[in-house]
Design a protein around this motif. Structure first.
Motif, PDB file in Angstrom:
ATOM      1  N   ALA A  26       1.913   2.015  -3.475  1.00  0.00           N
ATOM      2  CA  ALA A  26       0.839   2.698  -4.199  1.00  0.00           C
ATOM      3  C   ALA A  26       0.883   4.199  -3.938  1.00  0.00           C
ATOM      4  N   ALA A  27       1.092   4.590  -2.680  1.00  0.00           N
ATOM      5  CA  ALA A  27       1.163   6.013  -2.334  1.00  0.00           C
ATOM      6  C   ALA A  27       2.342   6.689  -3.021  1.00  0.00           C
ATOM      7  N   VAL A  28       3.487   6.006  -3.078  1.00  0.00           N
ATOM      8  CA  VAL A  28       4.675   6.574  -3.714  1.00  0.00           C
ATOM      9  C   VAL A  28       4.470   6.728  -5.219  1.00  0.00           C
ATOM     10  N   LEU A  29       3.974   5.678  -5.860  1.00  0.00           N
ATOM     11  CA  LEU A  29       3.752   5.741  -7.306  1.00  0.00           C
ATOM     12  C   LEU A  29       2.748   6.828  -7.676  1.00  0.00           C
ATOM     13  N   LEU A  30       1.593   6.806  -7.033  1.00  0.00           N
ATOM     14  CA  LEU A  30       0.551   7.769  -7.354  1.00  0.00           C
ATOM     15  C   LEU A  30       0.962   9.190  -6.978  1.00  0.00           C
ATOM     16  N   GLY A  31       1.736   9.314  -5.892  1.00  0.00           N
ATOM     17  CA  GLY A  31       2.245  10.627  -5.509  1.00  0.00           C
ATOM     18  C   GLY A  31       3.225  11.179  -6.530  1.00  0.00           C
ATOM     19  N   ALA A  32       4.103  10.321  -7.023  1.00  0.00           N
ATOM     20  CA  ALA A  32       5.064  10.758  -8.048  1.00  0.00           C
ATOM     21  C   ALA A  32       4.346  11.176  -9.317  1.00  0.00           C
ATOM     22  N   ILE A  84       1.066   0.001   9.789  1.00  0.00           N
ATOM     23  CA  ILE A  84       0.634   1.373  10.078  1.00  0.00           C
ATOM     24  C   ILE A  84       1.742   2.388   9.819  1.00  0.00           C
ATOM     25  N   ALA A  85       2.665   2.037   8.929  1.00  0.00           N
ATOM     26  CA  ALA A  85       3.741   2.949   8.508  1.00  0.00           C
ATOM     27  C   ALA A  85       4.549   3.475   9.688  1.00  0.00           C
ATOM     28  N   LEU A  86       4.882   2.589  10.615  1.00  0.00           N
ATOM     29  CA  LEU A  86       5.719   2.989  11.745  1.00  0.00           C
ATOM     30  C   LEU A  86       7.085   3.450  11.256  1.00  0.00           C
ATOM     31  N   PRO A  87       7.658   4.492  11.861  1.00  0.00           N
ATOM     32  CA  PRO A  87       9.003   4.937  11.473  1.00  0.00           C
ATOM     33  C   PRO A  87      10.043   3.859  11.773  1.00  0.00           C
ATOM     34  N   MET A  88      11.147   3.921  11.058  1.00  0.00           N
ATOM     35  CA  MET A  88      12.230   2.972  11.264  1.00  0.00           C
ATOM     36  C   MET A  88      13.043   3.359  12.492  1.00  0.00           C
ATOM     37  N   ARG A  89      13.544   2.377  13.201  1.00  0.00           N
ATOM     38  CA  ARG A  89      14.410   2.645  14.354  1.00  0.00           C
ATOM     39  C   ARG A  89      15.810   3.030  13.910  1.00  0.00           C
ATOM     40  N   ASP A  90      16.308   2.349  12.900  1.00  0.00           N
ATOM     41  CA  ASP A  90      17.653   2.612  12.388  1.00  0.00           C
ATOM     42  C   ASP A  90      17.562   2.937  10.904  1.00  0.00           C
ATOM     43  N   TRP A 100       0.826  -1.211   0.000  1.00  0.00           N
ATOM     44  CA  TRP A 100       0.000   0.000   0.000  1.00  0.00           C
ATOM     45  C   TRP A 100       0.860   1.261   0.000  1.00  0.00           C
ATOM     46  N   GLN A 101       2.040   1.218   0.658  1.00  0.00           N
ATOM     47  CA  GLN A 101       2.914   2.392   0.640  1.00  0.00           C
ATOM     48  C   GLN A 101       3.520   2.596  -0.749  1.00  0.00           C
ATOM     49  N   TYR A 104      11.110   7.531   4.747  1.00  0.00           N
ATOM     50  CA  TYR A 104       9.916   8.040   4.065  1.00  0.00           C
ATOM     51  C   TYR A 104       8.739   8.180   5.016  1.00  0.00           C
ATOM     52  N   ALA A 105       8.456   7.141   5.801  1.00  0.00           N
ATOM     53  CA  ALA A 105       7.274   7.148   6.668  1.00  0.00           C
ATOM     54  C   ALA A 105       7.321   8.279   7.679  1.00  0.00           C
ATOM     55  N   ALA A 106       8.499   8.593   8.185  1.00  0.00           N
ATOM     56  CA  ALA A 106       8.634   9.681   9.156  1.00  0.00           C
ATOM     57  C   ALA A 106       8.565  11.040   8.471  1.00  0.00           C
ATOM     58  N   GLU A 107       9.177  11.154   7.298  1.00  0.00           N
ATOM     59  CA  GLU A 107       9.277  12.443   6.612  1.00  0.00           C
ATOM     60  C   GLU A 107       7.955  12.864   5.976  1.00  0.00           C
ATOM     61  N   VAL A 108       7.236  11.907   5.394  1.00  0.00           N
ATOM     62  CA  VAL A 108       6.052  12.265   4.616  1.00  0.00           C
ATOM     63  C   VAL A 108       4.915  12.767   5.490  1.00  0.00           C
ATOM     64  N   ARG A 109       4.891  12.353   6.751  1.00  0.00           N
ATOM     65  CA  ARG A 109       3.773  12.731   7.638  1.00  0.00           C
ATOM     66  C   ARG A 109       3.682  14.239   7.851  1.00  0.00           C
ATOM     67  N   GLY A 110       4.784  14.940   7.714  1.00  0.00           N
ATOM     68  CA  GLY A 110       4.786  16.372   7.958  1.00  0.00           C
ATOM     69  C   GLY A 110       4.250  17.201   6.808  1.00  0.00           C
ATOM     70  N   HIS A 111       3.852  16.554   5.725  1.00  0.00           N
ATOM     71  CA  HIS A 111       3.380  17.282   4.553  1.00  0.00           C
ATOM     72  C   HIS A 111       1.851  17.254   4.466  1.00  0.00           C
ATOM     73  N   GLY A 112       1.310  18.191   3.713  1.00  0.00           N
ATOM     74  CA  GLY A 112      -0.128  18.417   3.675  1.00  0.00           C
ATOM     75  C   GLY A 112      -0.922  17.281   3.070  1.00  0.00           C
ATOM     76  N   ASP A 113      -2.196  17.182   3.511  1.00  0.00           N
ATOM     77  CA  ASP A 113      -3.100  16.133   3.044  1.00  0.00           C
ATOM     78  C   ASP A 113      -3.740  16.449   1.699  1.00  0.00           C
ATOM     79  N   HIS A 114      -3.478  17.642   1.175  1.00  0.00           N
ATOM     80  CA  HIS A 114      -4.056  18.033  -0.112  1.00  0.00           C
ATOM     81  C   HIS A 114      -2.932  18.571  -0.995  1.00  0.00           C
ATOM     82  N   PHE A 115      -3.020  18.238  -2.275  1.00  0.00           N
ATOM     83  CA  PHE A 115      -1.960  18.634  -3.207  1.00  0.00           C
ATOM     84  C   PHE A 115      -2.566  19.338  -4.402  1.00  0.00           C
TER      85      PHE A 115
END
Length: 238
Positions: A69-75, A123-129, A66-67, A137-148
């Protein structure tokens, strides 16, 4: 991408993409609205975070997920061309401005100005290392807007792939595939991730029909019958 937004519009509240990993027991269900938010966040990450847009290439080395899908469709929403390779099929080659790579494949990551690693955790948990030279990606993308909203609309004649396939051509092939499989907007489609490794098959074909996707990684053959019944599957894509 038009076929994605049309699929969401059928009913934004219905499950549009349900992901199973039978090896771990994960089940993640995303409504059209939720997946649209992830797609928008990814597009905003690329445009606002990386300064990218039409003419730039996103190299993607990720399994059906599913992630992914988000990357492909987002690109595609941001107007980028995609150079995609499923992990089982090899390594992405050629120049790219940004790369998205699964955590267990960082050694095969192509060179790019920005490189994101995906742990593909539930649930797209951030990576520990986080590997050196990569951003989670999972940690960085959350800070961006829900609408594009793109600065300029993506045209059908713009390239959707690094090989030059346009958005119009890619969507046409997806619609032809959906028609061949007799898919419609009321269908709930079971897809075996091991058999349908290319996003044209597991993602774009169902979306082109407005259908709902149940994507299964590590699919247990003994569980197929129960999965079909539990998820009210109407079609199996093979």
């Amino acid at each position: 991408m038009d076929i994605f937004h049309a699929a969401v519009a059928v009913d934004p509240t219905r499950p549009l993409l349900t992901f199973y990993d039978d090896a771990t027991g994960e089940r993640t269900e995303l409504s059209g609205t939720t997946l649209d938010n992830w797609v928008a966040k990814t597009a905003n990450l690329l445009v606002d975070g990386c300064g990218l847009g039409p003419g730039d290439v996103a190299a993607i080395l990720l399994p059906p997920h599913w992630q992914t899908a988000a990357v492909l469709l987002g690109a595609w929403s941001a107007g980028l061309s995609v150079a995609y390779t499923a992990p089982a099929l090899g390594t992405v080659t050629g120049p790219a401005e940004v790369a998205f790579v699964a955590a267990d494949l960082v050694g095969r990551a192509p060179d790019a100005g920005d490189r994101f690693v995906l742990g593909l955790a539930p649930i797209a948990l951030p990576m520990r290392d986080v590997p050196a030279g990569f951003v989670d990606y999972a940690a960085e993308v959350r800070g961006h807007g829900d609408h594009f909203r793109p600065y300029a609309p993506v045209r059908g004649t713009d390239p959707a792939t690094a090989e030059g396939t346009t958005h119009e051509e890619l969507c046409r092939v997806a619609r032809e595939s959906a028609a061949m499989h007799r898919l419609g907007p009321t269908d709930r489609v079971l897809v075996d991730a091991a058999e349908a490794v290319h996003p044209l098959k597991w993602l774009l074909t169902p979306l082109a029909a407005g259908a709902s996707i149940v994507l299964c990684a590590g699919l247990d053959p003994a569980a197929v019958g129960r999965r079909i019944e539990a998820e009210r599957i109407t079609r199996v894509l093979s």
